[in-house]
Design an enzyme around this catalytic site. Structure first.
Site, PDB file in Angstrom:
ATOM      1  N   GLU A  74       0.815  -1.213   0.000  1.00 46.76           N
ATOM      2  CA  GLU A  74       0.000   0.000   0.000  1.00 46.76           C
ATOM      3  C   GLU A  74       0.855   1.274   0.000  1.00 46.76           C
ATOM      4  O   GLU A  74       0.353   2.357   0.318  1.00 46.76           O
ATOM      5  CB  GLU A  74      -0.925   0.009   1.224  1.00 46.76           C
ATOM      6  CG  GLU A  74      -1.868  -1.180   1.314  1.00 46.76           C
ATOM      7  CD  GLU A  74      -3.031  -1.111   0.345  1.00 46.76           C
ATOM      8  OE1 GLU A  74      -3.004  -0.238  -0.551  1.00 46.76           O
ATOM      9  OE2 GLU A  74      -3.956  -1.921   0.486  1.00 46.76           O
ATOM     10  N   TYR A 120     -15.764  14.131  19.748  1.00 44.65           N
ATOM     11  CA  TYR A 120     -14.452  13.539  19.485  1.00 44.65           C
ATOM     12  C   TYR A 120     -14.335  12.945  18.087  1.00 44.65           C
ATOM     13  O   TYR A 120     -13.228  12.817  17.564  1.00 44.65           O
ATOM     14  CB  TYR A 120     -14.098  12.504  20.558  1.00 44.65           C
ATOM     15  CG  TYR A 120     -13.338  13.135  21.689  1.00 44.65           C
ATOM     16  CD1 TYR A 120     -11.957  13.217  21.672  1.00 44.65           C
ATOM     17  CD2 TYR A 120     -14.022  13.706  22.766  1.00 44.65           C
ATOM     18  CE1 TYR A 120     -11.260  13.825  22.692  1.00 44.65           C
ATOM     19  CE2 TYR A 120     -13.333  14.316  23.795  1.00 44.65           C
ATOM     20  CZ  TYR A 120     -11.949  14.378  23.759  1.00 44.65           C
ATOM     21  OH  TYR A 120     -11.266  14.999  24.772  1.00 44.65           O
TER      22      TYR A 120
END
Length: 232
Positions: A74, A120
């Site tokens: 990746e 959050y």
């Protein structure tokens, strides 16, 4: 932080993610940018739960292997994020269950995958973009990431998994954990008409914590930068 300490930190965070079931088997990868422009990265076909610090891939500034085991396939994904998120110092990519599930839903907005459910979720992960499906390791994913022009620190790869860039390894891991928990909440609350954060509440987070999201939250890309976690 010394090279040896950084290697230990990568392995410690990777093991924690693996042991909590956030990326199974030999899936997922982590990289950290070094002061000379090179990277440390997790090797290909390596379980994040069983990494050897001495065998992490050491890459130069051009992404060429200079020491350690062959790196994750990746790399194009990581390279594209580092190129476009200039403040990013670490990248975490997982195959976490709930985020992958969300990536398969037909109704999600590619410019804003997850609704503003919690403070959050915005403070850590920010707004999340969806990138279409590409075969794992396909260099074309780099072009898709570059097409976002650095506006998102958190990206969801369709039918694959989330990838997050952070201003530090800790920040990237915390953002990834928050993204996965928000994806879980989204699936639990799907079709239940949950109460979302209001534009005023989002604006307050932006003002107090410098949260990197657009206004209004529901549309449009986020501004550039690495993304940082505010103080507790």
């Amino acid at each position: 932080m010394s090279d040896a300490r950084l290697r230990e930190e990568i392995c410690r965070f990777a093991r924690s993610l693996f042991e909590r079931g956030l990326t199974p088997g030999a899936s997922g990868n982590i990289s950290v940018r070094l002061p000379d422009g090179g990277w440390l990265a997790t090797p290909t076909n390596a379980s994040l739960g069983h990494l050897d610090p001495a065998r992490l891939s050491r890459l130069d500034a051009q992404g060429r292997l200079v020491a350690g085991d062959p790196p994750t396939k990746e790399l194009p994904l990581h390279s594209a994020l580092y190129d476009t998120r200039t403040g990013a110092q670490a990248i975490v990519h997982l195959h976490s269950t709930h985020a992958v599930a969300v990536s398969m839903l037909p109704e999600i907005d590619p410019a804003c995958v997850l609704p503003p459910l919690t403070a959050y979720s915005l403070m850590r992960a920010g707004q999340v973009a969806l990138v279409p499906y590409y075969r794992p390791g396909d260099p074309a994913v780099a072009d898709a990431i570059k097409g976002l022009a650095g506006r998102y620190a958190s990206v969801l790869l369709a039918n694959h998994g989330p990838v997050v860039a952070g201003a530090s390894l800790e920040a990237a891991v915390f953002a990834m954990e928050e993204l996965e928990e928000t994806a879980k909440l989204h699936l639990l609350l799907r079709n239940l008409n949950p109460r979302l954060l209001t534009p005023a509440q989002i604006a307050d987070l932006v003002e107090v914590f410098g949260v990197d999201v657009p206004a209004p939250h529901a549309h449009g890309p986020a501004a550039g930068g690495a993304g940082t976690a505010p103080p507790e």
